[in-house]
Enzyme design. Structure first.
Site, PDB file in Angstrom:
ATOM      1  N   LYS A  13       0.825  -1.224   0.000  1.00 32.01           N
ATOM      2  CA  LYS A  13       0.000   0.000   0.000  1.00 32.01           C
ATOM      3  C   LYS A  13       0.856   1.270   0.000  1.00 32.01           C
ATOM      4  O   LYS A  13       0.503   2.245  -0.658  1.00 32.01           O
ATOM      5  CB  LYS A  13      -1.005   0.007   1.154  1.00 32.01           C
ATOM      6  N   ARG A  85      -6.447   3.364  11.530  1.00 31.76           N
ATOM      7  CA  ARG A  85      -6.177   1.950  11.814  1.00 31.76           C
ATOM      8  C   ARG A  85      -7.316   1.336  12.627  1.00 31.76           C
ATOM      9  O   ARG A  85      -7.304   0.140  12.881  1.00 31.76           O
ATOM     10  CB  ARG A  85      -4.905   1.789  12.661  1.00 31.76           C
ATOM     11  N   ARG A 119      11.724  -7.938   3.799  1.00 33.00           N
ATOM     12  CA  ARG A 119      11.685  -6.507   3.475  1.00 33.00           C
ATOM     13  C   ARG A 119      12.905  -5.764   4.008  1.00 33.00           C
ATOM     14  O   ARG A 119      13.228  -5.842   5.180  1.00 33.00           O
ATOM     15  CB  ARG A 119      10.397  -5.915   4.074  1.00 33.00           C
ATOM     16  N   ARG A 153      13.403  -3.241   9.449  1.00 32.65           N
ATOM     17  CA  ARG A 153      12.698  -2.689  10.611  1.00 32.65           C
ATOM     18  C   ARG A 153      12.615  -3.735  11.710  1.00 32.65           C
ATOM     19  O   ARG A 153      12.393  -4.908  11.432  1.00 32.65           O
ATOM     20  CB  ARG A 153      11.276  -2.275  10.191  1.00 32.65           C
ATOM     21  N   ARG A 165       0.596  -7.498  14.651  1.00 34.15           N
ATOM     22  CA  ARG A 165       0.178  -6.474  13.684  1.00 34.15           C
ATOM     23  C   ARG A 165      -0.906  -7.014  12.760  1.00 34.15           C
ATOM     24  O   ARG A 165      -1.864  -6.306  12.424  1.00 34.15           O
ATOM     25  CB  ARG A 165       1.386  -6.004  12.863  1.00 34.15           C
TER      26      ARG A 165
HETATM   27  P1  AMP Z   1       3.485   1.022   9.230  1.00 34.58           P
HETATM   28  O1  AMP Z   1       4.717   1.719   8.752  1.00 34.58           O
HETATM   29  O2  AMP Z   1       2.238   1.577   8.624  1.00 34.58           O
HETATM   30  O3  AMP Z   1       3.594  -0.472   9.098  1.00 34.58           O
HETATM   31  O4  AMP Z   1       3.371   1.327  10.792  1.00 34.58           O
HETATM   32  C1  AMP Z   1       4.359   0.871  11.693  1.00 34.58           C
HETATM   33  C2  AMP Z   1       3.843   0.949  13.097  1.00 34.58           C
HETATM   34  O5  AMP Z   1       3.557   2.313  13.447  1.00 34.58           O
HETATM   35  C3  AMP Z   1       2.543   0.213  13.364  1.00 34.58           C
HETATM   36  O6  AMP Z   1       2.723  -1.171  13.586  1.00 34.58           O
HETATM   37  C4  AMP Z   1       2.047   0.946  14.601  1.00 34.58           C
HETATM   38  O7  AMP Z   1       2.766   0.568  15.754  1.00 34.58           O
HETATM   39  C5  AMP Z   1       2.427   2.381  14.288  1.00 34.58           C
HETATM   40  N1  AMP Z   1       1.350   3.094  13.566  1.00 34.58           N
HETATM   41  C6  AMP Z   1       1.350   3.519  12.272  1.00 34.58           C
HETATM   42  N2  AMP Z   1       0.198   4.146  11.969  1.00 34.58           N
HETATM   43  C7  AMP Z   1      -0.559   4.103  13.101  1.00 34.58           C
HETATM   44  C8  AMP Z   1      -1.856   4.561  13.437  1.00 34.58           C
HETATM   45  N3  AMP Z   1      -2.649   5.160  12.533  1.00 34.58           N
HETATM   46  N4  AMP Z   1      -2.303   4.355  14.696  1.00 34.58           N
HETATM   47  C9  AMP Z   1      -1.531   3.757  15.620  1.00 34.58           C
HETATM   48  N5  AMP Z   1      -0.309   3.289  15.377  1.00 34.58           N
HETATM   49  C10 AMP Z   1       0.192   3.458  14.123  1.00 34.58           C
END
Ligand code: AMP
Length: 189
Positions: A13, A85, A119, A153, A165
């Site tokens: 995405k 989320r 990744r 990461r 997640r």
């Molecule tokens: P992502 O890069 O989108 O995979 O996000 C990495 C991590 O950031 C997630 O697993 C959450 O811990 C945190 N995170 C990202 N976006 C949100 C959100 N909208 N609400 C809460 N935590 C978030």
């Protein structure tokens, strides 16, 4: 009006959102990137959630998002990647901006897990490579564009965090797609 990209981890995405934002001249906002850019004490607090695969508290992410969305470059249009989320975040978003189309990028959990393990990312340009699936970097774990070493990461290499997640995605994020089903365009990731 805001366009949303919603999908499980490693659905692609972020990559799709960046391409569409570039084509339309919109700003791409990834809440994960916003959180990872934090520094000092705030970073410590944020990392305590991210590394365990948990969501950071709604109030914290909302503050960061509001701050970013009010910047002048967002006037032309915004593509949000990683927010909302959960249903509560969707409600908060509606108070700030009208939600336009929602692009759902679907992948199976099995594919998501395989991709997450492979990744590797570039800290400088933000491109995500995949050494198991694709796209692979030309040189082993080196960014094609920046020529610097890639990194993994912490939440991508911790199996417990990955499971958490994905569970949160199904339990808390997918209900958003149900609630706004008339706005959703579904794609395979
Ligand atoms: P992502 O890069 O989108 O995979 O996000 C990495 C991590 O950031 C997630 O697993 C959450 O811990 C945190 N995170 C990202 N976006 C949100 C959100 N909208 N609400 C809460 N935590 C978030």
């Amino acid at each position: 009006m805001i366009i949303l990209f919603i999908g499980a981890q490693a659905s692609g995405k972020g990559t799709q959102a960046k391409i569409i934002a570039g084509k339309k001249g919109f700003v791409h906002i990834s809440t994960g990137d916003l959180l990872r850019a934090a520094t000092g004490e705030l970073k410590k607090e944020i990392d305590s959630y991210i590394t365990k695969g948990k969501l950071v508290p709604d109030e914290l992410i909302l503050e960061l998002l509001k701050e970013r969305i009010k910047q002048p470059d967002c006037k032309k249009g915004v593509i949000l990647d990683g927010y909302p989320r959960n249903l509560q975040q969707a409600e908060e978003l509606e108070k700030i901006e009208k939600i336009g189309k929602i692009f759902e990028i679907w992948v199976s959990d099995e594919t998501a897990k395989k991709r997450l393990m492979g990744r590797w990312n570039c800290k400088k340009c933000g491109v995500a490579y995949n050494i198991v699936t694709a796209p692979r970097p030309k040189k082993d774990k080196i960014c094609d564009g920046c020529n610097i070493p890639l990194y993994q990461r912490e939440d991508d290499i911790n199996e417990e965090a990955i499971e958490k997640r994905l569970a949160i995605y199904h339990e808390e994020t997918e209900p958003i797609l149900k609630k706004y089903k008339d706005k959703v365009i579904r794609n395979n990731g």
